[in-house]
Every structure is written in structure tokens, then in C-alpha cells.
Design a protein around this motif. Structure first.
Motif, PDB file in Angstrom:
ATOM      1  N   HIS A 140       0.832  -1.206   0.000  1.00  0.00           N
ATOM      2  CA  HIS A 140       0.000   0.000   0.000  1.00  0.00           C
ATOM      3  C   HIS A 140       0.868   1.258   0.000  1.00  0.00           C
ATOM      4  O   HIS A 140       0.582   2.219  -0.726  1.00  0.00           O
ATOM      5  N   THR A 141       1.930   1.265   0.778  1.00  0.00           N
ATOM      6  CA  THR A 141       2.841   2.409   0.816  1.00  0.00           C
ATOM      7  C   THR A 141       3.511   2.618  -0.532  1.00  0.00           C
ATOM      8  O   THR A 141       3.648   3.762  -1.006  1.00  0.00           O
ATOM      9  N   GLU A 142       3.908   1.538  -1.163  1.00  0.00           N
ATOM     10  CA  GLU A 142       4.553   1.640  -2.476  1.00  0.00           C
ATOM     11  C   GLU A 142       3.579   2.193  -3.521  1.00  0.00           C
ATOM     12  O   GLU A 142       3.957   3.000  -4.367  1.00  0.00           O
ATOM     13  N   GLU A 143       2.322   1.780  -3.454  1.00  0.00           N
ATOM     14  CA  GLU A 143       1.324   2.311  -4.385  1.00  0.00           C
ATOM     15  C   GLU A 143       1.105   3.805  -4.168  1.00  0.00           C
ATOM     16  O   GLU A 143       0.958   4.560  -5.131  1.00  0.00           O
ATOM     17  N   GLN A 144       1.081   4.237  -2.903  1.00  0.00           N
ATOM     18  CA  GLN A 144       0.928   5.671  -2.621  1.00  0.00           C
ATOM     19  C   GLN A 144       2.112   6.461  -3.168  1.00  0.00           C
ATOM     20  O   GLN A 144       1.930   7.543  -3.732  1.00  0.00           O
ATOM     21  N   ARG A 145       3.305   5.950  -3.003  1.00  0.00           N
ATOM     22  CA  ARG A 145       4.490   6.633  -3.528  1.00  0.00           C
ATOM     23  C   ARG A 145       4.427   6.751  -5.048  1.00  0.00           C
ATOM     24  O   ARG A 145       4.785   7.772  -5.630  1.00  0.00           O
ATOM     25  N   GLU A 146       3.975   5.696  -5.677  1.00  0.00           N
ATOM     26  CA  GLU A 146       3.868   5.707  -7.141  1.00  0.00           C
ATOM     27  C   GLU A 146       2.830   6.733  -7.601  1.00  0.00           C
ATOM     28  O   GLU A 146       3.045   7.445  -8.585  1.00  0.00           O
ATOM     29  N   GLU A 147       1.720   6.834  -6.890  1.00  0.00           N
ATOM     30  CA  GLU A 147       0.709   7.833  -7.237  1.00  0.00           C
ATOM     31  C   GLU A 147       1.254   9.244  -7.051  1.00  0.00           C
ATOM     32  O   GLU A 147       0.964  10.133  -7.869  1.00  0.00           O
ATOM     33  N   GLN A 148       2.022   9.472  -5.998  1.00  0.00           N
ATOM     34  CA  GLN A 148       2.622  10.786  -5.773  1.00  0.00           C
ATOM     35  C   GLN A 148       3.606  11.134  -6.883  1.00  0.00           C
ATOM     36  O   GLN A 148       3.664  12.281  -7.339  1.00  0.00           O
ATOM     37  N   ARG A 149       4.371  10.172  -7.346  1.00  0.00           N
ATOM     38  CA  ARG A 149       5.308  10.410  -8.454  1.00  0.00           C
ATOM     39  C   ARG A 149       4.558  10.779  -9.726  1.00  0.00           C
ATOM     40  O   ARG A 149       4.972  11.666 -10.472  1.00  0.00           O
ATOM     41  N   ARG A 150       3.470  10.079  -9.982  1.00  0.00           N
ATOM     42  CA  ARG A 150       2.672  10.385 -11.172  1.00  0.00           C
ATOM     43  C   ARG A 150       2.083  11.782 -11.087  1.00  0.00           C
ATOM     44  O   ARG A 150       2.031  12.521 -12.092  1.00  0.00           O
ATOM     45  N   ALA A 151       1.607  12.177  -9.899  1.00  0.00           N
ATOM     46  CA  ALA A 151       1.031  13.511  -9.728  1.00  0.00           C
ATOM     47  C   ALA A 151       2.075  14.590  -9.926  1.00  0.00           C
ATOM     48  O   ALA A 151       1.803  15.636 -10.523  1.00  0.00           O
ATOM     49  N   ARG A 152       3.291  14.365  -9.478  1.00  0.00           N
ATOM     50  CA  ARG A 152       4.373  15.339  -9.672  1.00  0.00           C
ATOM     51  C   ARG A 152       4.725  15.474 -11.146  1.00  0.00           C
ATOM     52  O   ARG A 152       5.027  16.558 -11.621  1.00  0.00           O
ATOM     53  N   ARG A 153       4.728  14.370 -11.865  1.00  0.00           N
ATOM     54  CA  ARG A 153       5.056  14.420 -13.286  1.00  0.00           C
ATOM     55  C   ARG A 153       4.007  15.187 -14.076  1.00  0.00           C
ATOM     56  O   ARG A 153       4.321  15.875 -15.046  1.00  0.00           O
ATOM     57  N   LYS A 154       2.735  15.053 -13.684  1.00  0.00           N
ATOM     58  CA  LYS A 154       1.673  15.775 -14.389  1.00  0.00           C
ATOM     59  C   LYS A 154       1.765  17.274 -14.147  1.00  0.00           C
ATOM     60  O   LYS A 154       1.462  18.064 -15.024  1.00  0.00           O
ATOM     61  N   ARG A 155       2.176  17.661 -12.945  1.00  0.00           N
ATOM     62  CA  ARG A 155       2.305  19.088 -12.623  1.00  0.00           C
ATOM     63  C   ARG A 155       3.478  19.717 -13.351  1.00  0.00           C
ATOM     64  O   ARG A 155       3.427  20.851 -13.768  1.00  0.00           O
ATOM     65  N   GLY A 156       4.599  18.975 -13.406  1.00  0.00           N
ATOM     66  CA  GLY A 156       5.820  19.552 -13.948  1.00  0.00           C
ATOM     67  C   GLY A 156       6.032  19.386 -15.393  1.00  0.00           C
ATOM     68  O   GLY A 156       5.558  19.697 -16.379  1.00  0.00           O
TER      69      GLY A 156
END
Length: 86
Positions: free
Chosen positions: A70-86
Motif C-alpha cells: 500500500h505504501t509503495e502504491e501511494q508513492r507511485e501515485e505521488q510520483r505520477r502527480a508530480r510528473r503531471k504538474r511539472g
């Protein structure tokens, strides 16, 4: 890993039940068999306790693996959100 521990706990529990069953049947009094009833009951009790400890280990292992996933999935979602912003 958790699945293997569940199988081990189940096997030990079955052996404990068989040991208790042998202590209550007439098999323990037959010539040539280990006839000490208290030995069969003690062995059954020890196998039961070990089975419960292994089962607890299996539950904890499964819970930690699930939390890690679950923690790894949350980290992956955060990485995806950062990529969309930047």
C-alpha cells in the motif's frame, strides 16, 4: 512467505489433533507402540502451541506485506502527480 507459514501452521495443527486423538484411543495401549498417554498429549499440546505461534507469524507477515504494498502504491501515485504538474 505468508502462504507458506499458513501451510506450516495448518500441518502442525493437524499433527497436534492426531496426537490428541491417539492419546484418547486405544492405540496408545497397544504393544509395540509408544504407550505413554501423557507423552502423546504433551506432544499434541506443544505442536498446537507451535502451530499458533507460526499462524500468528503468518498473519503478521501478511499484514506487513500488505502495508508495504500500500505504501509503495501511494508513492507511485505521488510520483505520477508530480510528473503531471511539472
Amino acid at each position: 512467505m505468508g502462504r507458506n507459514l499458513y501451510i506450516l501452521a495448518g500441518t502442525l495443527l493437524i499433527l497436534a489433533i492426531v496426537s490428541f486423538g491417539v492419546s484418547y484411543t486405544n492405540i496408545a495401549q497397544q504393544p509395540g507402540s509408544p504407550g505413554d498417554i501423557s507423552l502423546w498429549r504433551s506432544m499434541g499440546l506443544v505442536l498446537f502451541v507451535i502451530s499458533m505461534v507460526v499462524g500468528l507469524g503468518a498473519i503478521l507477515t501478511t499484514l506487513f506485506e500488505q502495508a508495504e504494498r500500500h505504501t509503495e502504491e501511494q508513492r507511485e501515485e505521488q510520483r505520477r502527480a508530480r510528473r503531471k504538474r511539472g
